[in-house]
Motif scaffolding. Sequence first.
Motif, mmCIF file in Angstrom:
data_model
loop_
_atom_site.group_PDB
_atom_site.id
_atom_site.type_symbol
_atom_site.label_atom_id
_atom_site.label_comp_id
_atom_site.label_asym_id
_atom_site.label_seq_id
_atom_site.Cartn_x
_atom_site.Cartn_y
_atom_site.Cartn_z
ATOM 1 N N SER A 255 -26.483 -75.216 -32.298
ATOM 2 C CA SER A 255 -25.067 -74.868 -32.367
ATOM 3 C C SER A 255 -24.824 -74.042 -33.622
ATOM 4 O O SER A 255 -25.340 -74.380 -34.704
ATOM 5 N N TYR A 256 -24.051 -72.958 -33.479
ATOM 6 C CA TYR A 256 -23.848 -72.035 -34.594
ATOM 7 C C TYR A 256 -22.354 -71.822 -34.844
ATOM 8 O O TYR A 256 -21.574 -71.603 -33.915
ATOM 9 N N PHE B 262 -17.515 -72.929 -32.781
ATOM 10 C CA PHE B 262 -18.958 -73.084 -32.644
ATOM 11 C C PHE B 262 -19.428 -72.547 -31.299
ATOM 12 O O PHE B 262 -18.719 -72.628 -30.290
ATOM 13 N N ILE B 263 -20.632 -71.986 -31.328
ATOM 14 C CA ILE B 263 -21.301 -71.496 -30.122
ATOM 15 C C ILE B 263 -22.606 -72.275 -29.960
ATOM 16 O O ILE B 263 -23.363 -72.435 -30.916
ATOM 17 N N LYS B 264 -22.865 -72.754 -28.729
ATOM 18 C CA LYS B 264 -24.112 -73.473 -28.460
ATOM 19 C C LYS B 264 -25.062 -72.560 -27.708
ATOM 20 O O LYS B 264 -24.693 -71.906 -26.730
ATOM 21 N N VAL C 245 -27.529 -71.683 -44.044
ATOM 22 C CA VAL C 245 -27.304 -71.898 -42.614
ATOM 23 C C VAL C 245 -27.390 -70.544 -41.906
ATOM 24 O O VAL C 245 -27.485 -69.496 -42.534
ATOM 25 N N GLU C 246 -27.347 -70.599 -40.578
ATOM 26 C CA GLU C 246 -27.297 -69.379 -39.779
ATOM 27 C C GLU C 246 -26.011 -69.397 -38.961
ATOM 28 O O GLU C 246 -25.727 -70.363 -38.250
ATOM 29 N N GLY D 292 -25.276 -67.723 -25.331
ATOM 30 C CA GLY D 292 -24.795 -69.098 -25.317
ATOM 31 C C GLY D 292 -23.347 -69.155 -24.878
ATOM 32 O O GLY D 292 -22.806 -68.188 -24.311
ATOM 33 N N SER D 293 -22.695 -70.269 -25.157
ATOM 34 C CA SER D 293 -21.296 -70.467 -24.776
ATOM 35 C C SER D 293 -20.506 -71.043 -25.937
ATOM 36 O O SER D 293 -21.042 -71.814 -26.751
#
Length: 400
Positions: A352-353, A345-347, A389-390, A332-333
Amino acid sequence: MTKVTDLEKAREYNRVKKYEESLKHYQSYLESGEKLSEQDKGRYAWDIYFVKIKNSTNINEMEENVKELIQYTSQRNASRKDLPCAFTISILKLMKFYSDNITFNNNAYKLIAWADKLNPQYLSNTQAKRDDSHKYNSNKENWYLQITKGLFEIKKYKEVIELSNEALETIPVFNNSNDIWFKYKISKSYRELGEYDTALEYLEDIVKVKNEWFFFNEIAINYFKKEDYDSSAKWAAKAALSHDGKIESKLKLFLLIGEILKIKGYEDEYIWHKYLVYTIRNANEWSQEEGWAEELASYELDLENTDYKTIYDELSNLWLSLKFIGQERKYGSITKVFDHQKSGFIKSGKDSYYFNAYEFQDDKSFIYEGTKVSFFLEKAYNKKTGEEVENAVNIYCEEY
């Protein structure tokens, strides 16, 4: 000096906190065959505490002095109002000494015997201030902490569970995360009783708020006992990779990982974990297990080696693969980096994480919006919502 003068002097010195002088006059009065009033018994008990018990370091002398003190006073009910009680604090001090030396001279039994002289329902929940940011445990917390430690030592696991649950139900506010330690004792007791699923329930509740390596290790042990070796490997690897705790404190953990690998058919990896423990013992000049040297020599390993950190670093990659066994890396980015540069955050796809910057394995200068990355997912708990959550972890930059 007359008996009356002795008594008057004892009271006068006690009133101005000259306890040693007060004690001498009370002793002289008692030696004459006189008896003390209830009020004077209380004063005399405080004299014994301040002179003979408070700063005592000799356990035998301390115990004899506590025995004398409790002849003259009894436990005060401080459950509603925090009242000073020489009986209570003297016994708690004695219990603490036995607790700190729990493995010696039947100290666990002595601790429990003294604990039985106190009624926990009469103990105070007041946590005295140590400074602006720290408090002392309440007397009630200390009583439950010490007696459960003693009971666990003598394998009275059902009693540990009962009293730990009682503490969780009756203590309104816990100091220094003591509620977590009671849950930990409960989980360890259930594990000793062979009730691994129940033990895991308590541990899963603990790791929602605490992420210390030894909690992960305890989870790994329970899964190992259940013969769920993949789950055990994941949690054991997580414990090994955890940044808290000294490497030298994790010997049993490394051996557990080795045992898991041996069961799964990885004999060489098993030996390397054994060798890691061996070199740690070499470096610290600790004794070695009988027969280990011969076994490791058969693999042509250097038995004089003390460089365990190199072996630890080499095994870390293996632990990483165990921690994320069965999971594919995601791509992801970075879409958000907070101003403090410590998280973002990374999508990936539609999801989104959240991530922490310390999980970024490459140069931190790549942490900016738009950077393409790969990562694994790890379960975590949102402390604000209490929801699972993850999070993105073990993040690598995918563009250079």
